[in-house]
Design an enzyme around this catalytic site. Sequence first.
Site, PDB file in Angstrom:
ATOM      1  NE  ARG A 118      14.218  25.088  12.955  1.00 46.32           N
ATOM      2  CZ  ARG A 118      15.207  25.985  13.009  1.00 46.32           C
ATOM      3  NH1 ARG A 118      14.954  27.263  12.739  1.00 46.32           N
ATOM      4  NH2 ARG A 118      16.426  25.619  13.324  1.00 46.32           N
ATOM      5  CE  LYS A 140       3.263  10.034   2.345  1.00 49.51           C
ATOM      6  NZ  LYS A 140       2.873   8.617   2.159  1.00 49.51           N
ATOM      7  CD  GLU A 182      -1.687   6.863  -6.630  1.00 49.98           C
ATOM      8  OE1 GLU A 182      -2.549   6.651  -5.763  1.00 49.98           O
ATOM      9  OE2 GLU A 182      -0.485   6.607  -6.465  1.00 49.98           O
ATOM     10  CE  LYS A 224      -3.026  11.686  -0.386  1.00 56.12           C
ATOM     11  NZ  LYS A 224      -1.868  11.722  -1.306  1.00 56.12           N
ATOM     12  CD  GLU A 234       2.380   6.880   5.400  1.00 56.67           C
ATOM     13  OE1 GLU A 234       1.855   6.546   4.339  1.00 56.67           O
ATOM     14  OE2 GLU A 234       3.572   7.209   5.507  1.00 56.67           O
ATOM     15  NE  ARG A 238      -1.089  10.717   4.334  1.00 53.73           N
ATOM     16  CZ  ARG A 238      -0.854  12.022   4.280  1.00 53.73           C
ATOM     17  NH1 ARG A 238      -1.067  12.777   5.337  1.00 53.73           N
ATOM     18  NH2 ARG A 238      -0.414  12.568   3.176  1.00 53.73           N
ATOM     19  CG  ASN A 242       1.654   4.147   1.326  1.00 53.99           C
ATOM     20  OD1 ASN A 242       2.084   4.929   0.496  1.00 53.99           O
ATOM     21  ND2 ASN A 242       1.671   4.399   2.619  1.00 53.99           N
ATOM     22  CG  HIS A 245       1.922   3.516  -3.550  1.00 52.32           C
ATOM     23  ND1 HIS A 245       0.629   3.242  -3.930  1.00 52.32           N
ATOM     24  CD2 HIS A 245       2.155   4.799  -3.929  1.00 52.32           C
ATOM     25  CE1 HIS A 245       0.106   4.306  -4.512  1.00 52.32           C
ATOM     26  NE2 HIS A 245       1.018   5.263  -4.537  1.00 52.32           N
ATOM     27  CG  HIS A 249       7.416   3.689  -3.838  1.00 52.46           C
ATOM     28  ND1 HIS A 249       7.036   4.075  -2.568  1.00 52.46           N
ATOM     29  CD2 HIS A 249       6.740   4.497  -4.692  1.00 52.46           C
ATOM     30  CE1 HIS A 249       6.173   5.071  -2.662  1.00 52.46           C
ATOM     31  NE2 HIS A 249       5.979   5.341  -3.936  1.00 52.46           N
ATOM     32  CG  HIS A 261       3.673   7.122  -9.055  1.00 53.44           C
ATOM     33  ND1 HIS A 261       4.410   6.421  -8.119  1.00 53.44           N
ATOM     34  CD2 HIS A 261       2.469   7.383  -8.459  1.00 53.44           C
ATOM     35  CE1 HIS A 261       3.694   6.262  -7.015  1.00 53.44           C
ATOM     36  NE2 HIS A 261       2.530   6.843  -7.193  1.00 53.44           N
TER      37      HIS A 261
END
Length: 356
Positions: A118, A140, A182, A224, A234, A238, A242, A245, A249, A261
Amino acid sequence: MSDVTTIPVGSDYEVLVGHGVSARVASVLPDTVTRVLVVHGHPLAALARPVIAALEERGLEVHVAPVPDAEAAKSVEVAAGLWARMGRAGFTRSDAVVAVGGGSVTDLGGWVAAAWLRGVAVVHVPTTVLGMVDAAVGGKTGVNTAEGKNLVGAFHMPAAVLCDLDHLASLPSADLAAGLAEVVKGGFIADPRILEVIEADANGVQEPSSPALREVIERKIAVKAKVVAADLRESHLREVLNYGHTLAHAIEHHEHYRMRHGEAVAIGMVYAAEIAHRTGRIDAALLERHRYVLGLLGLPTSYSGAGFDELLDALRRDKKTRGSTLRLVVLDDVAEPVRLEGPAEELLREAYAALA
């Protein structure tokens, strides 16, 4: 290593940018660590060696785990293999993972660390522009599934991120340019100076050792870091990260992740700009500026590899979707990102047609 830029991500951790900073890996790990799993892409054994040596010099027990290159690393099967290694080696909650590689490896390594007992410490040593300015910063983590990209993962903050600019010398030029997509995103959503630097010296920002490239990398990391510190999980703000994106994606999934990407994000940003223009949010000049800046870097600004219906299901599975309502990040102006909720399907189709 004296010329190091330190960028804090709130009070959680720091991003170090400079030449040779990967040698600091042992010093940024918690004092309690005795075992470290070093995860790196198969082609990056040479870049991982100094990291391994620094950890061994501290007296740590180092386990080296090469993984497949690029998106092939981001699978449940690869992650399970790493957990098995940690289990056999007796990794405890006080041990750590170090991820050396591009965004796929830091995504994978971060998730492996997040899930083991965890949560154990992780340090990212990104070796690509994309990894430095995006994937390694923000906590992330995740892997892909047959249904889409990054659908399984967790938020797990690293102990530190070490952006060693020396690693960029061996980065293929096409990968460097793709990572700059990016960076361009950061310019459009928050820091116009990034766009100005690229427009003034597009060749310079594609030279691994240039001051221009370092400036835009540091500026994008700062963008960022500021957003992430304000919204770690997010919940709202946040989502602006994206930008581009949602379509990106969907395209990556359709292309079975064979497209870089950054190339998909470049197309996705033009798509978002088309939508913003068609809804009266931005003028034609700002739409064209997207194509111009991305074009300076040799990045794609059009796409005809799939019909819109082939991408629609993937669009609806986007992480920003709530219930059946698709949410897109668009611009009202440079550095003014907003969320567009429930756009009409006809609008989405028209904007997609314009990409061809």
